[in-house]
Design an enzyme around this catalytic site. Sequence first.
Site, PDB file in Angstrom:
ATOM      1  N   GLY A   1       3.417 -56.705  96.243  1.00 26.03           N
ATOM      2  CA  GLY A   1       4.326 -55.844  95.483  1.00 26.03           C
ATOM      3  C   GLY A   1       4.930 -54.830  96.436  1.00 26.03           C
TER       4      GLY A   1
ATOM      5  N   TYR B   1      -3.825 -59.031  88.211  1.00 24.67           N
ATOM      6  CA  TYR B   1      -4.977 -58.722  89.076  1.00 24.67           C
ATOM      7  C   TYR B   1      -5.953 -59.893  89.215  1.00 24.67           C
ATOM      8  CZ  TYR B   1      -3.857 -53.698  89.049  1.00 24.67           C
ATOM      9  OH  TYR B   1      -3.250 -52.485  89.201  1.00 24.67           O
TER      10      TYR B   1
ATOM     11  N   LYS C   1      -4.732 -48.168  88.727  1.00 25.32           N
ATOM     12  CA  LYS C   1      -4.951 -48.109  87.280  1.00 25.32           C
ATOM     13  C   LYS C   1      -3.654 -48.501  86.556  1.00 25.32           C
ATOM     14  CE  LYS C   1      -2.496 -44.323  86.577  1.00 25.32           C
ATOM     15  NZ  LYS C   1      -1.359 -44.353  85.736  1.00 25.32           N
TER      16      LYS C   1
ATOM     17  N   HIS D   1      -4.812 -41.896  91.716  1.00 24.46           N
ATOM     18  CA  HIS D   1      -4.261 -41.089  92.807  1.00 24.46           C
ATOM     19  C   HIS D   1      -4.495 -39.597  92.630  1.00 24.46           C
ATOM     20  CE1 HIS D   1      -0.649 -40.466  90.306  1.00 24.46           C
ATOM     21  NE2 HIS D   1      -0.317 -39.493  91.142  1.00 24.46           N
TER      22      HIS D   1
ATOM     23  N   HIS E   1      -6.457 -39.848  84.994  1.00 24.38           N
ATOM     24  CA  HIS E   1      -6.234 -38.612  85.756  1.00 24.38           C
ATOM     25  C   HIS E   1      -6.896 -37.389  85.100  1.00 24.38           C
ATOM     26  CE1 HIS E   1      -3.450 -41.083  87.787  1.00 24.38           C
ATOM     27  NE2 HIS E   1      -2.333 -40.738  87.197  1.00 24.38           N
TER      28      HIS E   1
HETATM   29  O1  BG6 Z   1       1.780 -36.032  89.218  1.00 17.76           O
HETATM   30  P1  BG6 Z   1       2.349 -37.132  90.021  1.00 17.76           P
HETATM   31  O2  BG6 Z   1       1.594 -37.403  91.271  1.00 17.76           O
HETATM   32  O3  BG6 Z   1       3.792 -36.976  90.204  1.00 17.76           O
HETATM   33  O4  BG6 Z   1       2.128 -38.476  89.191  1.00 17.76           O
HETATM   34  C1  BG6 Z   1       2.642 -38.627  87.922  1.00 17.76           C
HETATM   35  C2  BG6 Z   1       2.643 -40.092  87.567  1.00 17.76           C
HETATM   36  O5  BG6 Z   1       1.310 -40.578  87.593  1.00 17.76           O
HETATM   37  C3  BG6 Z   1       1.206 -41.966  87.374  1.00 17.76           C
HETATM   38  O6  BG6 Z   1      -0.140 -42.350  87.468  1.00 17.76           O
HETATM   39  C4  BG6 Z   1       1.740 -42.301  86.013  1.00 17.76           C
HETATM   40  O7  BG6 Z   1       1.723 -43.706  85.844  1.00 17.76           O
HETATM   41  C5  BG6 Z   1       3.164 -41.784  85.848  1.00 17.76           C
HETATM   42  O8  BG6 Z   1       3.595 -41.988  84.516  1.00 17.76           O
HETATM   43  C6  BG6 Z   1       3.254 -40.330  86.212  1.00 17.76           C
HETATM   44  O9  BG6 Z   1       4.617 -39.952  86.202  1.00 17.76           O
END
Ligand code: BG6
Length: 795
Positions: free
Chosen positions: A34, A148, A174, A204, A267
């Site tokens: 990807g 996956y 995720k 992340h 998150h």
């Molecule tokens: O806060 P960050 O790092 O900009 O990430 C936000 C993004 O995090 C991602 O994990 C989501 O899939 C998105 O929808 C979201 O916009």
Amino acid sequence: MGSMKILLISFIYVKIFTLIFAYDLQHTDVVLLGGTGDLAKKYLWQGFFYLFQKYSNENSTFSFTAIGRTVYEEGNTKLREILTGNVKCGKENNEACEEKKSEFISLVKYSHLKTEDEYKTFCQNFSKKEKSTRNGHIFYLSLPPSAYVSTLKTLSKYCYRNDDQIWTRFVLEKPFGRDLESAQQQANTIAEFVRESDLFRIDHYLGKPVVKQILSFRKSNKQTLEPLLNRQYVDRIEIIMKETIGVKDRTEFYNQVGVIRDVMQNHLSELLALVTMELPRNLSNSKELEEQRTRLLIKVRPVRESGILTGQYSKYLEEAIGANGNLNQSKYTPTFAAALLRIENSRWTGVPLILMSGKMLDERSSYIRILFRERVFCVTGCTDRNSTHMQYPRQLIFQIGHGDVPSPGILVSKSLFKPVWSPGVTELSITSKDSLIHGQRPGDFHYAVSKDKHEAYESLIEDIYLGRKESFVTLERLLLLWKIWSPVLKSIETSVKRIYKEGADHSLNFRIDNDHLVFISDSQFDIPELENSIVHDVKQIISPTDMQMVPSMFMGENLVCKDLIFLFHSLAERIKNSAEMAVQNRNVFHLALSGGNSPVPLFQILAEDSDFPWSMTHIWQVDERCVSKKSDKSNFLSIYQNLIHHIKIPFFNIHFMPVDINGRICEESDKGDNQYEDAVKYILDDLKFDMILLGLGTDGHTASLFPGEKYSRFLSENKLVAYTKSNDQSHRMSLLLPLINKAREVIVLVTGKSKHGILQKLSEITSNNSELPITFVKPTDGNLTWYIDYGAWIG
Ligand SMILES: O=P(O)(O)OC[C@H]1O[C@@H](O)[C@H](O)[C@@H](O)[C@@H]1O
């Protein structure tokens, strides 16, 4: 001969040197599946460039392959164009970096793989690296989650080696599954061909610089902060992720997930664990860290339907139709959600945790905000924002992204404490601005920013390369996270979502009403909006503060009236004091406990107290339902699970009521009541309990003595324990009034709004002829104290 010797020795040295040198050589192949997708363009190539910059040298070499499904005529050229536009050298933009960037881009290759044969050939070439080097293989699957399992299966068949010469790591993004069941299923299938230790599940947020500082900040301020991080001091915790962007061209993906699966189950819930878990003794001990995290998550109550609000921005449906989305599904996709979470452990019971996220809101900001209870009371100059005397609210904020601060960082109200900054952060002062930050003037905060400025993906990719797994999602944790969210996801699947205007829409404001979340505009209360507060808690406005006068007597007896949490803590302290006194004077403490839900938090607080003289304490029951000991209605089971199970108390000091004798429940002929009475007579010299903890029912019952029975009968008969009947005619066993009234101390614990009515009724009793059982509780030589919380007092 001599020169032969020298030659031989030099040969051996050269051989050893070559071996060491060869052993030190490492070649890493990165395969990004990807590799021309959005995530890759936006973050992943940048992350790999950082890795390349930091680790590539003559002993450590790299190759990078992007795998795509499209056949490009000039795949490499196309890919290099993408990278040239997306990989940045940062502010320094120095020449050396630009040179490295060109080197990096020239290394990157594009491959088109679709069929199993194509994968097979690719992997065969791939493994053919010089034998003397150690090879690392990173397969990063930046693919739709539905791909996956099949991709991992193919890769594992042809590309998976883990031995002295080659290590292989697979990386997944995720969401992992849609709910508990599918996540478990997916994990089971993957486990058939990939070892858990080679799997890196990315969230992340765990790589964000401020998130990485949370535990070290807590550790550096252990002395000051940890004693405050609990239900006694924390009013509420908000974990927020507001975005101004919409779903854009991700509708197809987003329709499948919605905001809860996209960011809240992962998150935001991960952040919750980091701020509320017990602090590991050693932060670099990843096993202990994980243990504490999972221990906390086990205690998070699954979100209830009444504890969640959802919405959808008004243009979402239009966007979804444009993107050929499934309209039926799209109309139920939440782009906004707010949820009330509860942690059921002794540290956090009662503290509301608000998790909230939405697209197309008024600002971009993500943070954890811990608000502490207020004790200050303003008398003069309260509306004067420039007054230097008042500095509230008192809060600790981990600003993870954007918001009103110059840079993400940690903010501590100056009125809270002066933090000790951990080595990973640098203290800054926020230059005065007109606007407020989280309701406070910028100058009222101590503020520090992370020294590490790398993007989350940069540090996570580095962790993958180094094989450090602390910042990745383990399977156990993943399943616990799903347990919190799965039930509510199911129940709101086709619930109507509130449509909100893009940007600022006040109709999303909400508040906590007991254990519910409600949109303010829907509620019957007319509450003034609190400035700069997302959560409006009606209790904050109507409950007495510590300053308000509450009488010290109720029904002619002592009264302790406090906010729920303070009430439990002060009662726990009172019990401990009584226990210590009793042990000092008589070498033993006899404590009789009621059942029901009200005293559970009290049991939990007591259970944590290892200084309590448990070994000299006898625990008795005030009353019991006629049910099996294993029934969830059993009072003993609740006392056992919440208290006895956690303390060191001699087995012979536990006296449970014999309602279940060899499986026969409250058989009159078994004479369980007489047995308990005999035990009391035998063990309690003068029939005096040191302390009896009673409750109060909404109908005025106490212990298992219900209105309607002639309790005066028991008074005259001098019986101590008996079978009784409740209002619904179910059978019980109970201590009787002659015994209760002999106690040295009797406590009546009354909590919750529902008890307001009966308190009102009791306070209006003027004559002596009330038939309500509670009115017969009158210790002859001892004392009685009412412990009533504000909820019950105010209603
Ligand atoms: O806060 P960050 O790092 O900009 O990430 C936000 C993004 O995090 C991602 O994990 C989501 O899939 C998105 O929808 C979201 O916009």
